[in-house]
Design a protein around this motif. Structure first.
Motif, PDB file in Angstrom:
ATOM      1  N   GLN A 180      -3.163  -3.211  16.856  1.00  0.00           N
ATOM      2  CA  GLN A 180      -3.520  -1.825  17.161  1.00  0.00           C
ATOM      3  C   GLN A 180      -3.017  -0.929  16.037  1.00  0.00           C
ATOM      4  N   LEU A 181      -3.895  -0.087  15.519  1.00  0.00           N
ATOM      5  CA  LEU A 181      -3.532   0.876  14.487  1.00  0.00           C
ATOM      6  C   LEU A 181      -3.649   2.276  15.078  1.00  0.00           C
ATOM      7  N   ARG A 182      -2.559   3.059  14.984  1.00  0.00           N
ATOM      8  CA  ARG A 182      -2.536   4.406  15.544  1.00  0.00           C
ATOM      9  C   ARG A 182      -1.854   5.375  14.599  1.00  0.00           C
ATOM     10  N   THR A 183      -2.173   6.652  14.752  1.00  0.00           N
ATOM     11  CA  THR A 183      -1.403   7.726  14.117  1.00  0.00           C
ATOM     12  C   THR A 183      -0.388   8.226  15.149  1.00  0.00           C
ATOM     13  N   PRO A 184       0.587   9.057  14.757  1.00  0.00           N
ATOM     14  CA  PRO A 184       1.563   9.566  15.738  1.00  0.00           C
ATOM     15  C   PRO A 184       0.928  10.289  16.934  1.00  0.00           C
ATOM     16  N   PRO A 185      -0.082  11.166  16.751  1.00  0.00           N
ATOM     17  CA  PRO A 185      -0.689  11.791  17.941  1.00  0.00           C
ATOM     18  C   PRO A 185      -1.363  10.778  18.869  1.00  0.00           C
ATOM     19  N   MET A 186      -2.042   9.790  18.286  1.00  0.00           N
ATOM     20  CA  MET A 186      -2.669   8.749  19.106  1.00  0.00           C
ATOM     21  C   MET A 186      -1.611   7.984  19.892  1.00  0.00           C
ATOM     22  N   LEU A 229       0.815  -1.221   0.000  1.00  0.00           N
ATOM     23  CA  LEU A 229       0.000   0.000   0.000  1.00  0.00           C
ATOM     24  C   LEU A 229       0.845   1.266   0.000  1.00  0.00           C
ATOM     25  N   GLU A 230       2.172   1.088   0.023  1.00  0.00           N
ATOM     26  CA  GLU A 230       3.130   2.201   0.085  1.00  0.00           C
ATOM     27  C   GLU A 230       2.846   3.080   1.311  1.00  0.00           C
ATOM     28  N   ILE A 231       2.616   2.401   2.428  1.00  0.00           N
ATOM     29  CA  ILE A 231       2.399   3.067   3.706  1.00  0.00           C
ATOM     30  C   ILE A 231       3.689   3.000   4.512  1.00  0.00           C
ATOM     31  N   ASP A 232       4.097   4.136   5.032  1.00  0.00           N
ATOM     32  CA  ASP A 232       5.292   4.179   5.878  1.00  0.00           C
ATOM     33  C   ASP A 232       4.863   3.894   7.313  1.00  0.00           C
ATOM     34  N   GLY A 233       4.640   2.615   7.596  1.00  0.00           N
ATOM     35  CA  GLY A 233       4.147   2.223   8.910  1.00  0.00           C
ATOM     36  C   GLY A 233       5.241   1.635   9.784  1.00  0.00           C
ATOM     37  N   GLU A 234       5.229   2.013  11.054  1.00  0.00           N
ATOM     38  CA  GLU A 234       6.169   1.445  12.027  1.00  0.00           C
ATOM     39  C   GLU A 234       5.481   0.263  12.703  1.00  0.00           C
ATOM     40  N   VAL A 235       5.926  -0.944  12.364  1.00  0.00           N
ATOM     41  CA  VAL A 235       5.300  -2.166  12.864  1.00  0.00           C
ATOM     42  C   VAL A 235       6.128  -2.737  14.015  1.00  0.00           C
ATOM     43  N   THR A 236       5.492  -2.936  15.158  1.00  0.00           N
ATOM     44  CA  THR A 236       6.173  -3.533  16.309  1.00  0.00           C
ATOM     45  C   THR A 236       5.311  -4.656  16.870  1.00  0.00           C
ATOM     46  N   GLN A 237       5.927  -5.474  17.718  1.00  0.00           N
ATOM     47  CA  GLN A 237       5.187  -6.563  18.337  1.00  0.00           C
ATOM     48  C   GLN A 237       5.665  -6.752  19.770  1.00  0.00           C
ATOM     49  N   ARG A 238       4.811  -7.378  20.583  1.00  0.00           N
ATOM     50  CA  ARG A 238       5.199  -7.704  21.949  1.00  0.00           C
ATOM     51  C   ARG A 238       4.337  -8.842  22.480  1.00  0.00           C
ATOM     52  N   LEU A 239       4.956  -9.653  23.353  1.00  0.00           N
ATOM     53  CA  LEU A 239       4.231 -10.656  24.116  1.00  0.00           C
ATOM     54  C   LEU A 239       4.009 -10.096  25.523  1.00  0.00           C
ATOM     55  N   ARG A 282      -7.529   6.576  21.774  1.00  0.00           N
ATOM     56  CA  ARG A 282      -7.957   6.487  20.373  1.00  0.00           C
ATOM     57  C   ARG A 282      -7.049   5.528  19.618  1.00  0.00           C
ATOM     58  N   ALA A 283      -7.644   4.619  18.872  1.00  0.00           N
ATOM     59  CA  ALA A 283      -6.928   3.655  18.036  1.00  0.00           C
ATOM     60  C   ALA A 283      -7.981   2.754  17.406  1.00  0.00           C
ATOM     61  N   VAL A 284      -7.557   1.956  16.453  1.00  0.00           N
ATOM     62  CA  VAL A 284      -8.403   0.878  15.932  1.00  0.00           C
ATOM     63  C   VAL A 284      -7.776  -0.439  16.380  1.00  0.00           C
ATOM     64  N   VAL A 342       2.025   2.120  13.650  1.00  0.00           N
ATOM     65  CA  VAL A 342       1.849   3.573  13.725  1.00  0.00           C
ATOM     66  C   VAL A 342       2.065   4.117  12.313  1.00  0.00           C
ATOM     67  N   VAL A 343       1.025   4.724  11.760  1.00  0.00           N
ATOM     68  CA  VAL A 343       1.067   5.248  10.396  1.00  0.00           C
ATOM     69  C   VAL A 343       0.999   6.774  10.432  1.00  0.00           C
ATOM     70  N   SER A 344       1.248   7.405   9.294  1.00  0.00           N
ATOM     71  CA  SER A 344       1.450   8.861   9.289  1.00  0.00           C
ATOM     72  C   SER A 344       0.187   9.674   9.523  1.00  0.00           C
ATOM     73  N   ASP A 345      -0.984   9.146   9.115  1.00  0.00           N
ATOM     74  CA  ASP A 345      -2.215   9.927   9.281  1.00  0.00           C
ATOM     75  C   ASP A 345      -3.432   9.011   9.274  1.00  0.00           C
ATOM     76  N   VAL A 346      -4.597   9.601   9.493  1.00  0.00           N
ATOM     77  CA  VAL A 346      -5.830   8.832   9.588  1.00  0.00           C
ATOM     78  C   VAL A 346      -6.168   8.157   8.262  1.00  0.00           C
ATOM     79  N   GLN A 347      -5.880   8.822   7.145  1.00  0.00           N
ATOM     80  CA  GLN A 347      -6.162   8.238   5.834  1.00  0.00           C
ATOM     81  C   GLN A 347      -5.407   6.918   5.652  1.00  0.00           C
ATOM     82  N   GLN A 348      -4.133   6.906   6.042  1.00  0.00           N
ATOM     83  CA  GLN A 348      -3.351   5.679   5.931  1.00  0.00           C
ATOM     84  C   GLN A 348      -3.851   4.629   6.922  1.00  0.00           C
ATOM     85  N   LEU A 349      -4.264   5.064   8.087  1.00  0.00           N
ATOM     86  CA  LEU A 349      -4.807   4.120   9.069  1.00  0.00           C
ATOM     87  C   LEU A 349      -6.019   3.395   8.491  1.00  0.00           C
ATOM     88  N   ARG A 350      -6.927   4.166   7.886  1.00  0.00           N
ATOM     89  CA  ARG A 350      -8.133   3.551   7.316  1.00  0.00           C
ATOM     90  C   ARG A 350      -7.797   2.663   6.119  1.00  0.00           C
TER      91      ARG A 350
END
Length: 237
Positions: free
Chosen positions: A160-166, A66-76, A144-146, A106-114
C-alpha cells in the motif's frame, strides 16, 4: 543436508481450510475440523513471514535510491481477521488471499508516491499479480491509496502506498470502526461513512487531486460532522 526445511500446507489444504471455516460458521462442521483448519491457517500465515521481510527490504532500498523519505512498515494479518474475511467474502479462495502479508509506505506527497510506484512497476514487473489505483479513482467510501500485489516465494504480499493525508484518513476510519464495532472501511451510506467520504474529497482537493469542494460538500461536512458526533455520543463514546 540436515533436512530441517520447514514444510507448509499445500494450496489444496489451504483452500479446504478456508471452506471449513465457512462450514463451521453454518453449523456444518465440528470443533475438531475447525481446530484442524485453524492449524492450517496458522501455518499458511507463517509462510508469509519471510517473503514479507524481503518485500519490506526491497521497498526500503527503493526509497533510499530514489531519496524518498518513506515510512515503511509491515504486518501479518491476524488469524481472527483472516477468518472474519473468509466469512464476509464467501467466494474468497484462502490460497489466493492477497493481503495476509502487507507492506505500507507513507511518503511525503503524491509526486513521491508516483515515483515509488513507477520503480516498483519497473523493477518488480514480473512479480506483480494485480494492482488498484484508488488515488486516481477513490473508493466510494473515500479510501485513497495505490495497492500493488506482488508474488514472492509463492506468497502474495500487498503493498500500500499512501501520502500522510491518505494515511491519516485511513487511521481515523480504523479507530472509528474499532470504537463502534462496525466496519466503516467498506463502502456504505451510514452517517459516519458519508462524513468520511466528504472529508476524503476535501483532502484530495488539498493534495491537488480533485476539484474545489462544492458548497454542498462544505455544508454537508458541517451537518454530517454534527450527526456523526451524535452517533458517537449515543454509542457512549
Amino acid at each position: 543436508m540436515s533436512g530441517n526445511t520447514r514444510s507448509f500446507p499445500s494450496k489444496g489444504a489451504v483452500r479446504r481450510a478456508g471452506s471449513t471455516i465457512r462450514a463451521f460458521q453454518r453449523g456444518e462442521a465440528g470443533l475438531h475440523e475447525m481446530d484442524s483448519a485453524l492449524t492450517v491457517i496458522e501455518e499458511h500465515r507463517a509462510r508469509h513471514a519471510l517473503p514479507l521481510v524481503k518485500v519490506n527490504n526491497g521497498l526500503r532500498r527503493f526509497c533510499r535510491s530514489l531519496e524518498i523519505d518513506g515510512e515503511v512498515t509491515q504486518r501479518l494479518k491476524k488469524v481472527p481477521t483472516i477468518t472474519d474475511k473468509l466469512i464476509r467474502e464467501s467466494g474468497l479462495d484462502l490460497s489466493r488471499m492477497q493481503d495476509i502479508g502487507g507492506c505500507r509506505v507513507v511518503v511525503s506527497d503524491v509526486q513521491q508516491l508516483r515515483l515509488l510506484e513507477a520503480r516498483i512497476r519497473k523493477t518488480w514487473r514480473d512479480r506483480i499479480k494485480r494492482s488498484s489505483d484508488y488515488v486516481s479513482e477513490p473508493r466510494e467510501s473515500g479510501y485513497r491509496a495505490v495497492h500493488v500485489v506482488v508474488e514472492w516465494d509463492s506468497c502474495l504480499v500487498e503493498i500500500q502506498l499512501r501520502t500522510p493525508p491518505m494515511h491519516a484518513w485511513a487511521q481515523l476510519v480504523e479507530r472509528l470502526s474499532g470504537m463502534t464495532r462496525t466496519n466503516h472501511k467498506q463502502d456504505g451510506t451510514s452517517i459516519l461513512q458519508r462524513y468520511l467520504a466528504v472529508v476524503s474529497r476535501i483532502d484530495a482537493f488539498a493534495e491537488g487531486l480533485a476539484p474545489e469542494p462544492s458548497q454542498e460538500d462544505l455544508d454537508s461536512l458541517v451537518y454530517l460532522g454534527e450527526e456523526a458526533m451524535r452517533v458517537l455520543r449515543k454509542a457512549g463514546l
